[in-house]
Write a protein that holds these residues in place. Structure first.
Motif, PDB file in Angstrom:
ATOM      1  N   LYS A 117     -10.759 -41.173  22.050  1.00  0.00           N
ATOM      2  CA  LYS A 117     -11.167 -42.536  21.453  1.00  0.00           C
ATOM      3  C   LYS A 117     -10.013 -43.628  21.215  1.00  0.00           C
ATOM      4  CE  LYS A 117     -14.794 -41.167  18.335  1.00  0.00           C
ATOM      5  NZ  LYS A 117     -15.043 -39.354  18.218  1.00  0.00           N
ATOM      6  N   ALA A 154      -9.285 -47.376  22.553  1.00  0.00           N
ATOM      7  CA  ALA A 154      -8.986 -48.478  21.232  1.00  0.00           C
ATOM      8  C   ALA A 154      -7.631 -48.831  21.826  1.00  0.00           C
ATOM      9  CB  ALA A 154      -8.943 -47.738  19.906  1.00  0.00           C
ATOM     10  N   LEU A 162      -5.585 -49.556  14.143  1.00  0.00           N
ATOM     11  CA  LEU A 162      -5.260 -48.402  15.071  1.00  0.00           C
ATOM     12  C   LEU A 162      -4.228 -47.872  14.730  1.00  0.00           C
ATOM     13  CD1 LEU A 162      -5.190 -47.374  18.190  1.00  0.00           C
ATOM     14  CD2 LEU A 162      -3.500 -48.963  18.426  1.00  0.00           C
ATOM     15  N   TYR A 167     -10.821 -45.795  15.334  1.00  0.00           N
ATOM     16  CA  TYR A 167     -10.552 -45.855  16.924  1.00  0.00           C
ATOM     17  C   TYR A 167     -12.285 -47.252  16.901  1.00  0.00           C
ATOM     18  CZ  TYR A 167      -6.882 -42.597  15.942  1.00  0.00           C
ATOM     19  OH  TYR A 167      -5.853 -42.740  15.695  1.00  0.00           O
ATOM     20  N   ALA A 203      -7.036 -55.387  14.167  1.00  0.00           N
ATOM     21  CA  ALA A 203      -6.688 -54.484  15.211  1.00  0.00           C
ATOM     22  C   ALA A 203      -6.128 -53.147  15.597  1.00  0.00           C
ATOM     23  CB  ALA A 203      -7.799 -54.822  16.610  1.00  0.00           C
ATOM     24  N   VAL A 242     -11.730 -50.038  16.313  1.00  0.00           N
ATOM     25  CA  VAL A 242     -11.363 -50.901  16.543  1.00  0.00           C
ATOM     26  C   VAL A 242     -11.949 -52.201  18.063  1.00  0.00           C
ATOM     27  CG1 VAL A 242      -9.076 -51.601  18.515  1.00  0.00           C
ATOM     28  CG2 VAL A 242      -9.319 -50.387  16.797  1.00  0.00           C
ATOM     29  N   CYS A 243     -13.234 -51.263  18.296  1.00  0.00           N
ATOM     30  CA  CYS A 243     -14.071 -51.447  19.206  1.00  0.00           C
ATOM     31  C   CYS A 243     -14.795 -52.748  18.736  1.00  0.00           C
ATOM     32  CB  CYS A 243     -14.876 -49.950  20.026  1.00  0.00           C
ATOM     33  SG  CYS A 243     -13.806 -49.001  20.958  1.00  0.00           S
TER      34      CYS A 243
END
Length: 197
Positions: free
Chosen positions: A18, A22, A103, A115, A99, A118-119
């Motif tokens: 993950k 990210a 992270l 994570y 983002a 972030v996506c």
């Protein structure tokens, strides 16, 4: 249809996978910040690029002595304030910085949810660009129009390809992390379709 599928798949990855995913998405987002920074002479893009490089190091070598707090302290002054800029580019720049901070927080707290966030931020940037395009053209739009827009469909496709790669990576090492980084920017553009110089 496609969307929950990708996020479901992300949730099933292990923590290191993950984190790698990210970080790979950030490779696609950070150039948005750099372009904004250069155009408006704001911030230091190299601070963010360096922080991302150190994130990769920490993902690959969890015991490496990298101070996450110091990186966060360096990044925070580089996050633009939306009200200080009258250009749309401030939004993708803020998203990229946010983002990256997310992270870093995930690496520090070992919280997988960061994570996934972030996506979501990466996809949110794309949605905002599409909405902006509709507004500039004075077109009415729905959430469905945004999701079916070629830019969003492409983003979902890229995310899916990156997940495929991460799923089959097995143990994350220096070589496959390098491959993943290359794959993330193989198309030569950021997540909003801007060419990476």
């Amino acid at each position: 249809m496609n969307k929950p599928n990708n996020f479901q798949r992300i949730r099933e990855l292990n923590t290191v996978q993950k984190a790698s995913l990210a970080a790979a998405l950030l490779e696609r987002m950070l150039p948005n910040y750099t372009l904004f920074s250069e155009a408006l002479e704001f911030g230091e893009p190299e601070v963010l690029q360096n922080a991302l490089a150190l994130c990769w190091e920490k993902i690959l070598l969890p015991k490496s002595k990298i101070s996450i707090e110091k990186l966060v302290e360096k990044i925070e002054p580089n996050v633009p304030e939306v009200n200080d800029f009258d250009v749309f580019g401030v939004y993708p720049a803020i998203d990229a910085a946010t983002a990256l901070l997310t992270l870093l927080h995930g690496i520090q707290s070992k919280d997988d949810q960061d994570y996934v966030s972030v996506c979501k931020i990466a996809q949110g940037t794309v949605a905002r660009v599409i909405e902006y395009q509709f507004e500039v053209q004075e077109q009415n739009y729905t959430a469905k129009d945004v999701n079916q827009h070629p830019l969003m469909e492409y983003e979902i496709e890229v995310l899916s390809e990156l997940i495929d790669f991460v799923e089959q990576m097995g143990r994350v090492d220096k070589d496959n992390a390098k491959e993943l980084r290359k794959l993330a920017i193989a198309d030569g553009q950021t997540n909003i379709g801007v060419e990476i110089a």
